[in-house]
Every structure is written in structure tokens, then in C-alpha cells.
Design an enzyme around this catalytic site. Sequence first.
Site, PDB file in Angstrom:
ATOM      1  N   LYS A  22      -2.075  -8.200  -0.066  1.00 55.46           N
ATOM      2  CA  LYS A  22      -0.840  -7.456   0.252  1.00 55.46           C
ATOM      3  C   LYS A  22      -1.056  -6.584   1.479  1.00 55.46           C
ATOM      4  O   LYS A  22      -0.222  -6.549   2.392  1.00 55.46           O
ATOM      5  CB  LYS A  22      -0.453  -6.573  -0.921  1.00 55.46           C
ATOM      6  CG  LYS A  22       0.593  -5.510  -0.600  1.00 55.46           C
ATOM      7  CD  LYS A  22       1.000  -4.666  -1.797  1.00 55.46           C
ATOM      8  CE  LYS A  22       0.072  -3.538  -2.059  1.00 55.46           C
ATOM      9  NZ  LYS A  22       0.265  -2.345  -1.201  1.00 55.46           N
ATOM     10  N   ASN A  23      -2.188  -5.892   1.552  1.00 57.64           N
ATOM     11  CA  ASN A  23      -2.388  -4.905   2.618  1.00 57.64           C
ATOM     12  C   ASN A  23      -2.833  -5.522   3.935  1.00 57.64           C
ATOM     13  O   ASN A  23      -3.012  -4.796   4.919  1.00 57.64           O
ATOM     14  CB  ASN A  23      -3.350  -3.810   2.154  1.00 57.64           C
ATOM     15  CG  ASN A  23      -2.728  -2.976   1.047  1.00 57.64           C
ATOM     16  OD1 ASN A  23      -1.515  -3.065   0.812  1.00 57.64           O
ATOM     17  ND2 ASN A  23      -3.532  -2.211   0.358  1.00 57.64           N
ATOM     18  N   CYS A 116       5.033   9.395  -1.796  1.00 55.45           N
ATOM     19  CA  CYS A 116       5.244   8.399  -2.848  1.00 55.45           C
ATOM     20  C   CYS A 116       4.557   8.926  -4.109  1.00 55.45           C
ATOM     21  O   CYS A 116       4.097  10.066  -4.162  1.00 55.45           O
ATOM     22  CB  CYS A 116       4.663   7.048  -2.437  1.00 55.45           C
ATOM     23  SG  CYS A 116       2.876   7.033  -2.455  1.00 55.45           S
ATOM     24  N   ARG A 121       1.434  11.444   1.661  1.00 52.53           N
ATOM     25  CA  ARG A 121       1.349  10.360   2.647  1.00 52.53           C
ATOM     26  C   ARG A 121       1.821  10.809   4.036  1.00 52.53           C
ATOM     27  O   ARG A 121       2.760  10.271   4.616  1.00 52.53           O
ATOM     28  CB  ARG A 121       2.148   9.133   2.181  1.00 52.53           C
ATOM     29  CG  ARG A 121       1.905   8.697   0.757  1.00 52.53           C
ATOM     30  CD  ARG A 121       0.492   8.278   0.434  1.00 52.53           C
ATOM     31  NE  ARG A 121       0.075   7.067   1.061  1.00 52.53           N
ATOM     32  CZ  ARG A 121       0.307   5.839   0.585  1.00 52.53           C
ATOM     33  NH1 ARG A 121       1.019   5.710  -0.512  1.00 52.53           N
ATOM     34  NH2 ARG A 121      -0.135   4.772   1.218  1.00 52.53           N
ATOM     35  N   ASP A 305      -8.076   2.257  -4.319  1.00 53.04           N
ATOM     36  CA  ASP A 305      -7.114   1.396  -5.025  1.00 53.04           C
ATOM     37  C   ASP A 305      -7.681   0.815  -6.317  1.00 53.04           C
ATOM     38  O   ASP A 305      -6.910   0.323  -7.144  1.00 53.04           O
ATOM     39  CB  ASP A 305      -6.654   0.243  -4.113  1.00 53.04           C
ATOM     40  CG  ASP A 305      -5.835   0.747  -2.949  1.00 53.04           C
ATOM     41  OD1 ASP A 305      -5.614  -0.014  -1.995  1.00 53.04           O
ATOM     42  OD2 ASP A 305      -5.441   1.928  -2.979  1.00 53.04           O
ATOM     43  N   ARG A 397       4.717  -4.793  -7.363  1.00 54.07           N
ATOM     44  CA  ARG A 397       4.571  -4.505  -5.926  1.00 54.07           C
ATOM     45  C   ARG A 397       3.313  -5.153  -5.374  1.00 54.07           C
ATOM     46  O   ARG A 397       3.249  -5.523  -4.205  1.00 54.07           O
ATOM     47  CB  ARG A 397       4.496  -2.994  -5.689  1.00 54.07           C
ATOM     48  CG  ARG A 397       5.810  -2.249  -5.856  1.00 54.07           C
ATOM     49  CD  ARG A 397       5.688  -0.823  -5.373  1.00 54.07           C
ATOM     50  NE  ARG A 397       5.046  -0.818  -4.063  1.00 54.07           N
ATOM     51  CZ  ARG A 397       4.241   0.171  -3.642  1.00 54.07           C
ATOM     52  NH1 ARG A 397       4.003   1.215  -4.406  1.00 54.07           N
ATOM     53  NH2 ARG A 397       3.676   0.102  -2.456  1.00 54.07           N
TER      54      ARG A 397
HETATM   55  C1  EPZ Z   1      -3.449   1.981   3.039  1.00 51.50           C
HETATM   56  O1  EPZ Z   1      -2.545   3.073   2.932  1.00 51.50           O
HETATM   57  C2  EPZ Z   1      -3.117   1.068   1.867  1.00 51.50           C
HETATM   58  N1  EPZ Z   1      -1.727   0.618   1.961  1.00 51.50           N
HETATM   59  C3  EPZ Z   1      -3.320   1.823   0.543  1.00 51.50           C
HETATM   60  O2  EPZ Z   1      -3.101   0.894  -0.512  1.00 51.50           O
HETATM   61  C4  EPZ Z   1      -4.777   2.286   0.483  1.00 51.50           C
HETATM   62  O3  EPZ Z   1      -4.964   3.037  -0.698  1.00 51.50           O
HETATM   63  C5  EPZ Z   1      -5.085   3.161   1.706  1.00 51.50           C
HETATM   64  O4  EPZ Z   1      -4.816   2.413   2.918  1.00 51.50           O
HETATM   65  C6  EPZ Z   1      -6.529   3.614   1.745  1.00 51.50           C
HETATM   66  O5  EPZ Z   1      -7.364   2.516   1.735  1.00 51.50           O
HETATM   67  C7  EPZ Z   1      -1.413  -0.385   2.807  1.00 51.50           C
HETATM   68  O6  EPZ Z   1      -2.253  -0.901   3.525  1.00 51.50           O
HETATM   69  C8  EPZ Z   1       0.018  -0.826   2.817  1.00 51.50           C
HETATM   70  P1  EPZ Z   1      -4.483   5.897   4.977  1.00 51.50           P
HETATM   71  P2  EPZ Z   1      -2.417   4.111   4.177  1.00 51.50           P
HETATM   72  O7  EPZ Z   1      -3.626   6.157   6.165  1.00 51.50           O
HETATM   73  O8  EPZ Z   1      -2.545   3.396   5.467  1.00 51.50           O
HETATM   74  C9  EPZ Z   1      -4.316  10.654   4.997  1.00 51.50           C
HETATM   75  C10 EPZ Z   1      -2.171   0.133  -2.529  1.00 51.50           C
HETATM   76  O9  EPZ Z   1      -2.276   0.510  -3.715  1.00 51.50           O
HETATM   77  N2  EPZ Z   1      -3.492  10.517   6.207  1.00 51.50           N
HETATM   78  O10 EPZ Z   1      -5.834   5.325   5.165  1.00 51.50           O
HETATM   79  O11 EPZ Z   1      -1.220   4.951   3.967  1.00 51.50           O
HETATM   80  C11 EPZ Z   1      -3.557  10.264   3.746  1.00 51.50           C
HETATM   81  O12 EPZ Z   1      -2.794  11.359   3.274  1.00 51.50           O
HETATM   82  C12 EPZ Z   1      -1.998   1.147  -1.421  1.00 51.50           C
HETATM   83  O13 EPZ Z   1      -2.208  -1.080  -2.159  1.00 51.50           O
HETATM   84  C13 EPZ Z   1      -3.146  11.660   6.913  1.00 51.50           C
HETATM   85  O14 EPZ Z   1      -3.512  12.779   6.554  1.00 51.50           O
HETATM   86  O15 EPZ Z   1      -3.722   5.001   3.918  1.00 51.50           O
HETATM   87  C14 EPZ Z   1      -4.646   9.883   2.794  1.00 51.50           C
HETATM   88  O16 EPZ Z   1      -5.172  11.080   2.225  1.00 51.50           O
HETATM   89  C15 EPZ Z   1      -1.981   2.582  -1.937  1.00 51.50           C
HETATM   90  N3  EPZ Z   1      -2.375  11.528   8.018  1.00 51.50           N
HETATM   91  C16 EPZ Z   1      -5.719   9.277   3.702  1.00 51.50           C
HETATM   92  O17 EPZ Z   1      -5.401   9.713   5.025  1.00 51.50           O
HETATM   93  C17 EPZ Z   1      -1.943  10.304   8.461  1.00 51.50           C
HETATM   94  O18 EPZ Z   1      -1.252  10.247   9.509  1.00 51.50           O
HETATM   95  C18 EPZ Z   1      -5.762   7.763   3.670  1.00 51.50           C
HETATM   96  O19 EPZ Z   1      -4.559   7.286   4.166  1.00 51.50           O
HETATM   97  C19 EPZ Z   1      -2.292   9.154   7.711  1.00 51.50           C
HETATM   98  C20 EPZ Z   1      -3.086   9.283   6.588  1.00 51.50           C
END
Ligand code: EPZ
Length: 418
Positions: A22-23, A116, A121, A305, A397
Site C-alpha cells: 500500500k505504501n 488522523c 500528522r 506499523d 484500508r
Molecule cells: C508513512 O506515513 C506511512 N504511510 C505510515 O504508514 C508509516 O507509519 C510512516 O510512514 C512511518 O513509517 C504511507 O506511506 C501512506 P512520516 P508518513 O512522515 O509519511 C513526523 C500505515 O499504517 N512528521 O515518516 O505520514 C510525524 O508526525 C501508515 O500504513 C513531522 O513532524 O510518516 C511522525 O511523528 C500509518 N512533520 C513522524 O514524522 C512532517 O512534515 C513520521 O512521519 C512529517 C512527519
Amino acid sequence: MGKLIINGGSRLEGEIKVQGAKNAVLPILAATVLNGEKNVITNCPHLSDVEKTIDVLESLGCTVCRQGNALIVDSSNASGHTIAEELMRQMRSSIIFLGAIIARFGKAVVSMPGGCEIGNRPIDLHLKALEQLGIHIEEEHGYIYCTADKLAGADIHLDFPSVGATENIMLASCMADGTTTITNAAREPEIIDLGAFLTHMGADVRGAGTDVIRIEGVKKLYGIEHEIIPDRIVAATYLAAGAATGGTVSLRGANAGHMEAMLSAFREMGCDIACEKSRLILAAPKKLKHLHTVRTLPYPGFPTDIQSPFMTLASIAGGTTVFVETIFENRYKHVEELTRMGADIKVDGRVAIVRGVDRLSGANVVAKDLRGGAALTLAALAADGTTEIENTCYIDRGYECIERELAALGADIKRTDI
Ligand code: EPZ
């Protein structure tokens, strides 16, 4: 909203094929906007998040048709540069379209994605990086307005190796003037798959999968065919179903190289893991050993995850396991529901202490997020008696027809739509 009804206690045995990731699909579908041509994406799972991404593509003027596990996306007539609020609210990760829309049309308007179930996020890292590429960003009335006369390569350091921010920068910069360097980039396998897709389209992307990615802007990108990598989180979830029931589960099409931290944890719990060509086989012990500490980290660390499915395993292991969720601030919503099934879990902020019990017992529980719903499903398989899990929409999802897959492994599971 739909329910799963599971009669627990059966040892799961058998073999299933792992769905596409998915990701990886979501950013790669966003990338099809860049080339203005026809693209064929294969090994594409049937998931509600993929359907919502198709809705976004079609709202931009792309045509999408599905042939089995293949999606044919033609972005030649795409002209829209706005993602409507209802689409963003349906799936906040549509923010991943921002970089691609700006790179194609020089402007983009998206509603603030908001938080979410698992956390706020924020997207500050995305926006800061896009500004460094020469994009002018204004935020008002809940919308983000982006314009760029031209995109110019930049040296971008990410304060945190954000997966989404890394992907947005890759998408926005692959047709920019000059070179973009991302340091402290996310290293997930899904980033590698996106880098492979972009390179195959004619982009110049080097270092995807390491913490330094270099993108040399090119003038034109071309439509291609691409096969999505297997979903490492779904693969580990089904292995965990075998571990939770003392069974033996074989996965076709899994990539063990993407799963090292999780396979190491299965082995530490006493499971035998065999890798044979493209088969991954887990044989569980009668009683799982506990893990000492599980700390979620960016790849290649233990994935956030898979935290909740492993918490289910820890809840029936011999001994106590400490979980530290370092990535998301609200990712323990499954604890209350596992406790209803007899688990012994204490949560204090980012830390959860899980004392293993002999058996869980079936109960009526509610899924509150995607991976928490998967964890409850595993708990139901291991529990004595019947469990009803509400809100299957969360599970759908990320897991393609979970009841079909688990039934193929011998689970007593059915879905009702009430
Ligand atoms: C991706 O989310 C995945 N989703 C998530 O999978 C996964 O848990 C996550 O990466 C971490 O591996 C998709 O790929 C669609 P991040 P993403 O930006 O990109 C902080 C699932 O269950 N952050 O790496 O949103 C954020 O708050 C989903 O399949 C900021 O502070 O994750 C978090 O604490 C859930 N500012 C951390 O970084 C930003 O601008 C990780 O977020 C962006 C992120």
C-alpha cells in the site's frame, strides 16, 4: 460499518501470496501525474486507500482503469491542480500528490490534511522542503496554496527522516532545474520502489534507500509499466497470525530483505523462520517467548506499523515486554480493546508494559485504526471463544480481503456487513 466474526483457537497452517505494498502504491500513483502519458502499475492491491487515491487521480483529470491487479493510469489529459477537501479528509496521505501536481502544473491547491487516528500528522517538513525548491506557499481558510514560476534544485536536510516528506521532495524535484540533494532522507523500501519507478520513467534519482538521495532534474518523463513491491507490513501481520496460534504460515512473494527487524523479533520470540527463494515460512513454538523491549524506529529499525500486531503476540507470551512508540503519539488505541480480551497492558505516554497472560478470551471489540484493527484480528484468532470486531473499514484500508486470506490459512472467520 461491517464486522468480522472470529472463532479463535485454530492453529493456522497453509500458504498465501503477499499483496502489493500500500505504501509504495500511493506515491507511485501520485508519480503518474508527472509524465502526462499512460502507465501500467501491476501487483496493485484492492484496498480502500488505493480506491481513494484513484478518486484523487480522476479528480485531476487522469483516466484510471483496473484490470485485475493492474491499474492503467493515463495522465495525458490531467489538468486539475486542486485536491478537494472531501478527498483530503477521506485520506490525509493524499498530501503526497502535492509535489507531483506542482512539478506538472506549476501550482497546487490542497486542503490541510489534518490529523488522523494515530496522531496530528504535521506536514511542516514537507512545506519547508518545497519552499526550498522555489515554491511559494500560502495557508489560509484551511487550504494550502502553492505556486512556482520554476522549480530549482536545492540541498534539503530533513530534521526527521519523514517518509512522506522524502517522497514529496523526490516528486517535486525530478523535473526541477539542477540538482536536489536530500540528507537524512527516509530509507524505507517504499522509497526505493518510488525511486525505481521515477528512474524507469526517465528521471535521474540516485541513493534511494540510503539517507542521501540525489535528484538531477530532467526535461521529460515517460509512461511505463511497473510492478509494486510486496507489502512487508501485511506479510509480517500474516506471519504473526501463525505465531499467535502456534501454527505454520508460508508466504509466497514476500521480500525477507525488507523485513529484517521483524524477522529478528519473531526469532527472539522462539519462531523458526525459513527463507526459500521467494517463500518465507514461519513455524511457531507452543508458547512464545517475550521480547524485552520493542522500540519503534525509522527503517531499518522496528516499524511502527507492526507495533500493535506484536503487542498482541506479547500479550500471550511468557514474560513482560516493554514497548516504546517513538514515531506516532497516539498509537496505543488498540490497548483498551486488547484489555477487554484479557490482556494485561499498562500505558504511560509513549511506553506500554505488556505482561503475558495464558490465554485471551473472545469479546466484542472495536477497531480504532488500521494496524490496531489487525492486532485485534490476531488476538481473536488466538483467543478462546468468539470475537466480533467492529469497524472493518479501518482494516480494509490496508489489508486486501483479510477474511479470505486468514480463512485460506484455516481461520474460522467471516464478515458481516451490519
Ligand atoms: C508513512 O506515513 C506511512 N504511510 C505510515 O504508514 C508509516 O507509519 C510512516 O510512514 C512511518 O513509517 C504511507 O506511506 C501512506 P512520516 P508518513 O512522515 O509519511 C513526523 C500505515 O499504517 N512528521 O515518516 O505520514 C510525524 O508526525 C501508515 O500504513 C513531522 O513532524 O510518516 C511522525 O511523528 C500509518 N512533520 C513522524 O514524522 C512532517 O512534515 C513520521 O512521519 C512529517 C512527519
